[in-house]
Design a protein around this motif. Sequence first.
Motif, short mmCIF file in Angstrom:
data_model
loop_
_atom_site.label_atom_id
_atom_site.label_comp_id
_atom_site.label_asym_id
_atom_site.label_seq_id
_atom_site.Cartn_x
_atom_site.Cartn_y
_atom_site.Cartn_z
N ILE A 119 0.83 -1.27 -0.10
CA ILE A 119 0.04 0.04 0.08
C ILE A 119 0.89 1.14 -0.01
O ILE A 119 1.96 1.22 0.76
N GLN A 120 0.61 2.32 -0.91
CA GLN A 120 1.06 3.50 -0.80
C GLN A 120 0.12 4.47 -0.44
O GLN A 120 -1.11 4.59 -1.09
N ALA A 121 0.57 5.38 0.76
CA ALA A 121 -0.64 6.41 0.85
C ALA A 121 0.13 7.69 0.97
O ALA A 121 1.22 8.16 1.39
N TRP A 122 -0.58 8.85 0.99
CA TRP A 122 -0.19 10.29 1.31
C TRP A 122 -1.22 10.70 2.28
O TRP A 122 -2.34 10.66 2.48
N VAL A 123 -0.31 11.50 3.36
CA VAL A 123 -1.08 12.27 4.25
C VAL A 123 -0.90 13.59 4.09
O VAL A 123 0.42 14.00 4.20
N ALA A 124 -1.97 14.58 4.12
CA ALA A 124 -1.78 15.81 3.64
C ALA A 124 -1.36 16.47 4.99
O ALA A 124 -1.82 16.15 5.99
N LEU A 125 -0.23 17.49 5.00
CA LEU A 125 0.21 18.29 6.08
C LEU A 125 -0.72 19.35 6.46
O LEU A 125 -1.46 20.10 5.42
N PRO A 126 -0.86 19.52 7.80
CA PRO A 126 -1.81 20.87 8.31
C PRO A 126 -1.01 21.99 7.73
O PRO A 126 -0.02 21.97 7.23
N GLU A 127 -2.01 23.15 7.67
CA GLU A 127 -1.51 24.15 6.95
C GLU A 127 -0.12 24.86 7.58
O GLU A 127 0.93 25.46 6.78
N ALA A 128 0.01 24.79 8.89
CA ALA A 128 1.32 25.04 9.49
C ALA A 128 2.16 24.49 9.41
O ALA A 128 3.50 24.99 9.49
N ALA A 129 2.37 23.30 8.75
CA ALA A 129 3.50 22.58 8.36
C ALA A 129 3.83 22.28 7.16
O ALA A 129 4.61 21.47 6.67
N GLU A 130 2.75 22.80 6.05
CA GLU A 130 2.98 22.52 4.64
C GLU A 130 4.42 22.94 4.23
O GLU A 130 4.74 22.28 3.33
N GLU A 131 5.02 23.98 4.73
CA GLU A 131 6.27 24.39 4.38
C GLU A 131 7.41 23.93 5.20
O GLU A 131 8.46 24.57 5.22
N VAL A 254 0.40 18.62 -3.26
CA VAL A 254 -0.83 18.70 -2.30
C VAL A 254 -0.58 20.28 -1.83
O VAL A 254 0.46 20.32 -1.03
N SER A 255 -1.70 20.86 -1.46
CA SER A 255 -1.56 22.31 -1.03
C SER A 255 -2.74 22.69 -0.50
O SER A 255 -3.97 22.40 -1.44
N SER A 256 -2.81 23.61 0.29
CA SER A 256 -4.15 24.29 0.51
C SER A 256 -4.38 25.61 -0.13
O SER A 256 -5.10 26.38 -0.26
N SER A 257 -3.16 25.78 -1.02
CA SER A 257 -3.09 27.15 -1.84
C SER A 257 -2.89 26.82 -3.38
O SER A 257 -2.10 26.07 -3.63
N ARG A 258 -3.68 27.25 -4.28
CA ARG A 258 -3.72 26.79 -5.74
C ARG A 258 -2.44 27.62 -6.36
O ARG A 258 -1.71 26.96 -7.12
#
Length: 291
Positions: A119-131, A254-258
Amino acid sequence: MIERIIDKRKHDLGGGFEVGRVLPFHARRTVGPYIFFDHMGPVDLAPGIPRELDVRPHPHIGLSTVTYLYDGAMTHRDSLGFHQEIRPGEVNWMIAGKGITHSERFEYARTNGAHMHGIQAWVALPEAAEETDPAFFHHEGGDLPTWEESGIRGRLIAGATEGMRSAVKTHSPQFYMHWDMAPGSRRVLPAEYTERAVYVAIGSVEVGGQKLHAGQMAVLRPGGDVAIHAEEAATVMLLGGEPIGERFLFWNFVSSSRDRIEQAKEDWRQQRMKLPDGDDLEFTPLPEPKG
């Protein structure tokens, strides 16, 4: 207790090696922070398989990637300089953050042949940790709590549940488990998190009284413990956590920003992202719109 059942959608990578995409699904993009979920194989790879089956160097931002195998082996290399073989029951956890590149190659199978399944999965980071700064961790043994009870062998891959905590570094509340269930075994998934799902990798189980077959994910309704019963031998993955908020996804970004997605696309297009150490002679081009 089941909100929705999602069937994996098969995609042949070549040579008969199939990957089944489960998440994202058009009617259900995420389960907790889990935004991507692929079932690899099972498939027997013969010695001398072509390099076209390998996953060539490619970039990620804004997420953590999770590689977990039932059978076989894969070789990871990344732009931080890590070179790590992963084998069954181990975890490769790569935090992309503001940007990382990596490759995944079937070097063991090319030399020895292998039964590949995982299995391969991705976990989105919360906004504060995206960068956040990118990082890579390999975990095995005592890092991943395991237990046996009444015909069930379990492993906590990531997060925390039922008083256990994995050593994997996560950035938001979540859990990710592997259960091997003997025929007739039964276990309850507690209502610890708002969003939960059960995926059947092998065999079949009853989830809340409803039959679930291999290649199906049941997304559960919030609240309430859920009974999982295996009439035959089964392997199931259990995952979820607290909602992460809206995320945009393009290719491996993956990002909260386009706007951040567009920046990552241009960075890769202009070859501004470092390629993996020891694997920098080829790369995966950015997918361009057809038309």
